[in-house]
Scaffold this active site. Structure first.
Site, short mmCIF file in Angstrom:
data_model
loop_
_atom_site.label_atom_id
_atom_site.label_comp_id
_atom_site.label_asym_id
_atom_site.label_seq_id
_atom_site.Cartn_x
_atom_site.Cartn_y
_atom_site.Cartn_z
CG HIS A 204 -1.61 1.39 1.45
ND1 HIS A 204 -2.51 1.89 0.60
CD2 HIS A 204 -1.27 2.52 2.25
CE1 HIS A 204 -2.91 2.98 1.14
NE2 HIS A 204 -2.10 3.60 1.99
CG HIS B 217 0.73 6.59 -0.14
ND1 HIS B 217 -0.06 7.85 0.27
CD2 HIS B 217 0.41 5.74 0.73
CE1 HIS B 217 -0.92 7.51 0.98
NE2 HIS B 217 -0.71 6.26 1.40
CD GLU C 198 -4.24 6.67 2.43
OE1 GLU C 198 -4.51 6.13 1.33
OE2 GLU C 198 -3.09 6.71 3.26
CB SER D 221 -2.74 0.14 -2.92
OG SER D 221 -3.40 0.81 -1.88
FE LIG Z 1 -1.93 5.35 2.76
#
Ligand SMILES: [Fe+2]
Length: 304
Positions: free
Chosen positions: A147, A152, A193, A212
């Site tokens: 993730h 990111h 996010e 993700s």
């Molecule tokens: Fe995150």
């Protein structure tokens, strides 16, 4: 709360109990972390099974990206390195440093807010160093290396987004002093996010939680159920969100420059205005659309 304070940001060797409402402390070996919660990535300890989990997760997400992820993400994802092995953080950092002056640093897992903000303000993005177990292939409760890295890091190669993330960290340090971390957390949730961006080709995802996720990537961009409205800082700061299912609401930006500019000013008066609005009207429920808001239309995604 444990003896580890979310305010001090000093690692005492045990997991910080500062996030969520669960009674299980975060995973990860905090005894190996430095006082700022960063730790060395011991790359030699990853097993072949863990590299294989990374390879399979990467392959599954990569084939979904066309038509669903924003171009900035797609063009940068290869910067993570070979898709069949867990990358070495130092290799990714070398490329990232050249692109935007950021680097990634290992952390044992979730870290206290102030430590997190301090790292972002220094252009250091914390990446959890452990890989989920095979039985968690489809869903892992806490952020793991996949993730954090896949979701990111690619956008940190984009200069405007990179600026935004640093500004967010600096703002977070200030928010702690103003007791406004909850408001700022909603901004992070609905942008970093779970953010969507409007493009000439239609809506695309840029949020790491979406990018993700096996299922939410297509859901967020193409499903008819969730509500999608324009990014509005104050509205977003008073909007509830879901942590246990796909989002019911997504906020759509025009560009990463818009995101950076909207969040560049001092938030002190913004916090005061949002608090007053919450006191008067309460929070906005996830999935609600306000009377003056226009919803974005969903168009069929290319590659679907
Ligand atoms: Fe995150």
């Amino acid at each position: 709360m444990s003896e580890v304070s979310a305010r001090t940001g000093i690692n005492l060797g045990v997991a910080p109990v500062t996030y969520g409402t669960g009674d299980r402390p975060p995973r990860g070996n905090y005894a190996r972390a430095r006082s700022d919660y960063t730790c060395e990535q011991d790359h030699s300890t990853y097993t072949e099974a863990e590299h294989d989990t990374y390879r399979r997760l990467y392959a599954r997400q990569l084939q979904q990206l066309p038509g669903l992820a924003c171009d900035e993400f797609i063009s940068a994802v290869r910067q993570l390195g070979a898709p069949d092995r867990i990358p070495r953080f130092e290799d990714v950092s070398e490329r990232l440093m050249k692109a935007t002056g950021w680097q990634i640093v290992g952390v044992p897992g979730l870290i206290p807010e102030e430590a997190f903000f301090a790292l972002l303000a220094e252009r250091r993005f914390p990446v959890t160093d452990w890989m989920r177990k095979p039985e968690e292939f489809d869903y892992v409760v806490e952020p793991d290396i996949f993730h954090d890295l896949f979701g990111h890091v690619p956008l940190l190669f984009n200069p405007a987004f990179a600026h935004y993330m640093q500004a967010y960290g600096a703002g977070g340090l200030k928010a702690g002093r103003l007791d406004a971390c909850e408001l700022l957390a909603r901004l992070y949730w609905y942008t970093v996010e779970f953010g969507l961006i409007d493009t000439p080709e239609g809506l695309r995802a840029y949020g790491a939680g979406i990018l993700s996720s096996a299922g939410e990537l297509r859901h967020s961009v193409t499903a008819s159920g969730p509500r999608r409205v324009a990014f509005d800082l104050r509205r977003l700061m008073r909007s509830r969100y879901r942590i246990d299912s796909y989002q019911a609401s997504y906020f759509v930006i025009d560009s990463f420059e818009q995101l950076f500019e909207a969040t560049a000013p001092d938030f002190t008066p913004v916090y005061a205005a949002v608090r007053a609005r919450i006191a008067a009207d309460g929070l906005v429920e996830a999935g609600a659309v306000l009377a003056d808001e226009r919803e974005f239309e969903v168009r069929a995604a290319q590659g679907s």
